[in-house]
Design an enzyme around this catalytic site. Structure first.
Site, PDB file in Angstrom:
ATOM      1  N   LYS A   1     -10.049  -7.187   7.262  1.00  0.00           N
ATOM      2  CA  LYS A   1      -9.113  -6.775   8.312  1.00  0.00           C
ATOM      3  C   LYS A   1      -9.687  -7.297   9.620  1.00  0.00           C
ATOM      4  CE  LYS A   1      -7.504  -2.400   6.385  1.00  0.00           C
ATOM      5  NZ  LYS A   1      -7.744  -0.942   6.440  1.00  0.00           N
TER       6      LYS A   1
ATOM      7  N   ASN B   1     -10.097   5.691   1.081  1.00  0.00           N
ATOM      8  CA  ASN B   1     -10.415   5.920   2.498  1.00  0.00           C
ATOM      9  C   ASN B   1     -11.496   6.983   2.691  1.00  0.00           C
ATOM     10  OD1 ASN B   1      -7.127   5.087   2.851  1.00  0.00           O
ATOM     11  ND2 ASN B   1      -8.587   4.122   4.234  1.00  0.00           N
TER      12      ASN B   1
ATOM     13  N   SER C   1       0.865  -1.176   0.000  1.00  0.00           N
ATOM     14  CA  SER C   1       0.000   0.000   0.000  1.00  0.00           C
ATOM     15  C   SER C   1       0.906   1.232   0.000  1.00  0.00           C
ATOM     16  CB  SER C   1      -0.877  -0.027   1.256  1.00  0.00           C
ATOM     17  OG  SER C   1      -1.649   1.145   1.353  1.00  0.00           O
TER      18      SER C   1
ATOM     19  N   ASP D   1     -13.865  -1.550   2.585  1.00  0.00           N
ATOM     20  CA  ASP D   1     -12.950  -1.778   3.710  1.00  0.00           C
ATOM     21  C   ASP D   1     -13.677  -1.294   4.977  1.00  0.00           C
ATOM     22  OD1 ASP D   1     -10.979  -1.542   5.672  1.00  0.00           O
ATOM     23  OD2 ASP D   1      -9.581  -0.367   4.493  1.00  0.00           O
TER      24      ASP D   1
ATOM     25  N   ASP E   1      -7.083   3.064  -3.213  1.00  0.00           N
ATOM     26  CA  ASP E   1      -7.824   3.130  -1.942  1.00  0.00           C
ATOM     27  C   ASP E   1      -8.039   4.592  -1.580  1.00  0.00           C
ATOM     28  OD1 ASP E   1      -8.937   2.797   0.551  1.00  0.00           O
ATOM     29  OD2 ASP E   1      -7.187   1.814   1.452  1.00  0.00           O
TER      30      ASP E   1
ATOM     31  N   GLU F   1     -11.103   0.886  -3.718  1.00  0.00           N
ATOM     32  CA  GLU F   1     -11.433   0.601  -2.322  1.00  0.00           C
ATOM     33  C   GLU F   1     -12.038   1.822  -1.628  1.00  0.00           C
ATOM     34  OE1 GLU F   1      -7.970  -0.995  -0.389  1.00  0.00           O
ATOM     35  OE2 GLU F   1      -8.844  -0.891   1.622  1.00  0.00           O
TER      36      GLU F   1
ATOM     37  N   GLY G   1      -4.394  -4.477   5.791  1.00  0.00           N
ATOM     38  CA  GLY G   1      -3.385  -4.311   6.832  1.00  0.00           C
ATOM     39  C   GLY G   1      -3.581  -2.983   7.520  1.00  0.00           C
TER      40      GLY G   1
ATOM     41  N   LYS H   1      -0.927  -0.903  -4.483  1.00  0.00           N
ATOM     42  CA  LYS H   1      -2.160  -0.178  -4.129  1.00  0.00           C
ATOM     43  C   LYS H   1      -1.781   1.269  -3.877  1.00  0.00           C
ATOM     44  CE  LYS H   1      -4.731   0.041   0.196  1.00  0.00           C
ATOM     45  NZ  LYS H   1      -5.436  -0.746   1.234  1.00  0.00           N
ATOM     46  N   LEU H   2      -2.437   2.170  -4.597  1.00  0.00           N
ATOM     47  CA  LEU H   2      -2.166   3.594  -4.412  1.00  0.00           C
ATOM     48  C   LEU H   2      -3.241   4.221  -3.564  1.00  0.00           C
ATOM     49  CD1 LEU H   2      -1.184   4.852  -7.987  1.00  0.00           C
ATOM     50  CD2 LEU H   2       0.316   4.037  -6.144  1.00  0.00           C
ATOM     51  N   LYS H   3      -2.821   5.008  -2.595  1.00  0.00           N
ATOM     52  CA  LYS H   3      -3.765   5.818  -1.835  1.00  0.00           C
ATOM     53  C   LYS H   3      -4.133   7.006  -2.719  1.00  0.00           C
ATOM     54  CE  LYS H   3      -3.955   3.713   2.185  1.00  0.00           C
ATOM     55  NZ  LYS H   3      -5.238   3.208   2.721  1.00  0.00           N
TER      56      LYS H   3
HETATM   57  O1  OSB Z   1      -7.286   1.711   4.404  1.00  0.00           O
HETATM   58  O2  OSB Z   1      -6.201  -0.065   4.094  1.00  0.00           O
HETATM   59  C1  OSB Z   1      -6.328   1.019   4.668  1.00  0.00           C
HETATM   60  C2  OSB Z   1      -3.256   1.660   6.843  1.00  0.00           C
HETATM   61  C3  OSB Z   1      -3.832   2.231   7.948  1.00  0.00           C
HETATM   62  C4  OSB Z   1      -5.187   2.432   7.965  1.00  0.00           C
HETATM   63  C5  OSB Z   1      -5.973   2.061   6.861  1.00  0.00           C
HETATM   64  C6  OSB Z   1      -5.395   1.473   5.755  1.00  0.00           C
HETATM   65  C7  OSB Z   1      -4.009   1.307   5.736  1.00  0.00           C
HETATM   66  C8  OSB Z   1      -3.282   0.787   4.602  1.00  0.00           C
HETATM   67  C9  OSB Z   1      -1.929   0.155   4.854  1.00  0.00           C
HETATM   68  O3  OSB Z   1      -3.660   0.875   3.446  1.00  0.00           O
HETATM   69  C10 OSB Z   1      -1.988  -1.306   4.757  1.00  0.00           C
HETATM   70  C11 OSB Z   1      -0.722  -1.924   5.289  1.00  0.00           C
HETATM   71  O4  OSB Z   1       0.240  -2.007   4.554  1.00  0.00           O
HETATM   72  O5  OSB Z   1      -0.703  -2.349   6.477  1.00  0.00           O
HETATM   73 MG    MG Z   2      -8.459   0.670   2.971  1.00  0.00          MG
END
Ligand code: OSB
Ligand code: MG
Length: 402
Positions: free
Chosen positions: A292, A220, A164, A268, A218, A243, A320, A190-192
């Site tokens: 998760k 969020n 990620s 998620d 992702d 995501e 994660g 995976k790109l934020k």
């Molecule tokens: O949205 O998946 C998520 C980390 C912290 C909180 C939310 C997320 C994440 C990650 C990192 O995307 C995932 C990882 O490498 O542990």
């Molecule tokens: Mg996520």
């Protein structure tokens, strides 16, 4: 005096809370914030079967979800630990009976299976509950000489790993970072993303990876229904999935996007347990699920989500939360189940930390390039370095006893 409880009913003797701060090798930026240090809450339980460790996935701040480390520590101290530590052998036995009807895997770990029912009187706080359950599960499986993979029903010895990638200060830095991960062997990127950091970086990384590189994004929860056309335009980049673009509670807008684009929508934050997973799938709000365990109250519920998705033919992958080796070990075991058909955010320890509280997870080589090995020793299969837990403490440990 007569008692219905067998004298051997196992019980939890003590719960210790350890708060640690572990520096990240590079800042991790998402649409909800930027972290440079992982503030983690580790739970160490002592049971009459032996000891175990669990990791709470709550973040330092209540930004990804309502839970946060300080809140989790507080609810454990004030409500969860007293309920478990005050439980009589009788209470444990009652909970165990309930678990036996739930499913065979839970029945094999009666003490761990007794945790969720005993804590159900507290609303929410799944991450706090899940950390305790994970520690009890570790203790119980160690006593049985069984690994988490074995207990969960793992079907593979190695799991495919993705990474990620946070929002970067510049496009150039993003491409450098992604290039490094590709060279290390990661099998999926995976790109934020967030408004203003989406089409351009995604297009650039697609070009870097070539047509066949596995790529997903992702958000969020950073977008709204007005952004559906923009998100649908990401179809051009052949993504594995998008995501959680919208709010946790908003299944309807996710369903709207799903009908407006080709790219699968993956939830998620919205998936709290097996019931919400099935509901979201039936409403057309998600066609892939990020599992998760911490967010779902623990590994036993995560197994139910896996089973429910599998029954509906919905692929899942393991998310994660920047876990240390404690949480990572259990996640890797979970990711070895048959329904986990996409690479997870189960990266190597070095992607996050220079040193880990366990032996580091290292990517394999040769045919196992881009994979992590599923631990096969009892419990999590990893040893916790007490010296580092002490050295990295950000607060004195708290010991809660009967
Ligand atoms: O949205 O998946 C998520 C980390 C912290 C909180 C939310 C997320 C994440 C990650 C990192 O995307 C995932 C990882 O490498 O542990
Ligand atoms: Mg996520």
């Amino acid at each position: 005096m007569t008692s219905t409880a067998p004298a051997t009913a196992p019980r939890i003797e003590a719960i210790e809370l350890h708060r640690i701060e572990v520096p990240l090798v590079r800042p991790f930026e998402t649409s909800f914030g930027r972290e440079t240090v992982r503030e983690a809450l580790l739970v160490h339980v002592r049971t009459d079967l032996g000891d175990g460790w669990g990791e709470c996935v709550a973040g330092r701040d209540p930004f990804y979800s309502a839970e946060y480390v300080g809140g989790a520590a507080s609810v454990i101290e004030r409500y969860l630990a007293p309920a478990l530590l005050g439980a009589t052998a009788d209470g444990a036995t009652r909970a165990v009976r309930g678990a036996e009807s739930a499913d065979a895997r839970s029945a094999g770990v009666p003490l761990a299976a007794s945790v969720a029912p005993a804590l159900a009187f507290v609303a929410g706080h799944r991450m706090a509950k899940g950390a305790i359950e994970a520690a009890v599960l570790d203790a119980e499986l160690r006593a049985q000489g069984r690994s988490m993979g074995e207990a969960f029903g793992a079907v593979r010895d190695w799991v495919d790993c993705g990474v990620s990638v946070g929002i970067a200060p510049t496009l150039e830095e993003l491409l450098d970072e992604v290039t490094g991960y590709v060279e290390e062997g990661y099998r999926r990127i995976k790109l934020k993303i967030k408004p203003g950091w989406d089409v351009v970086p995604v297009g650039a990384v697609r070009e870097l990876l070539g047509r066949d590189g596995l790529l997903q994004v992702d958000a969020n929860t950073a977008y709204t229904a007005d952004d559906i056309p923009l998100l649908a335009s990401l179809d051009a980049f052949g993504l594995l999935l998008i995501e959680q673009p919208f709010a946790e509670e908003d299944l309807a807008t996710h369903a709207l996007l799903a009908s407006a684009c080709e790219t699968p929508v993956c939830l998620d934050e919205s998936i709290l347990d097996a019931a919400t997973a099935v509901d979201a799938i039936e409403r057309g709000a998600t066609s892939v699920v990020n599992i998760k365990p911490g967010r779902m109250g623990g590994y036993l519920e995560a197994l139910r989500v896996h089973d429910a998705c599998r029954a509906l033919d919905v692929p899942v992958w393991c998310g994660g939360m920047l876990e240390t080796g404690i949480g990572r070990a259990a996640n890797v075991a979970l990711a070895a189940l048959p329904g986990f058909v996409l690479p997870g955010d189960t990266s190597a320890s070095s992607r996050y930390y220079a040193d880990d509280v366990t032996d580091p997870f290292v990517l394999g080589t040769g045919e196992h390039r881009g994979q992590l090995r599923v631990p096969d020793a009892p419990g999590t299969g990893v040893a916790v370095r007490d010296d580092l837990v002490r050295e990295w403490a950000s607060a004195p440990p708290i010991t809660l006893t009967r």
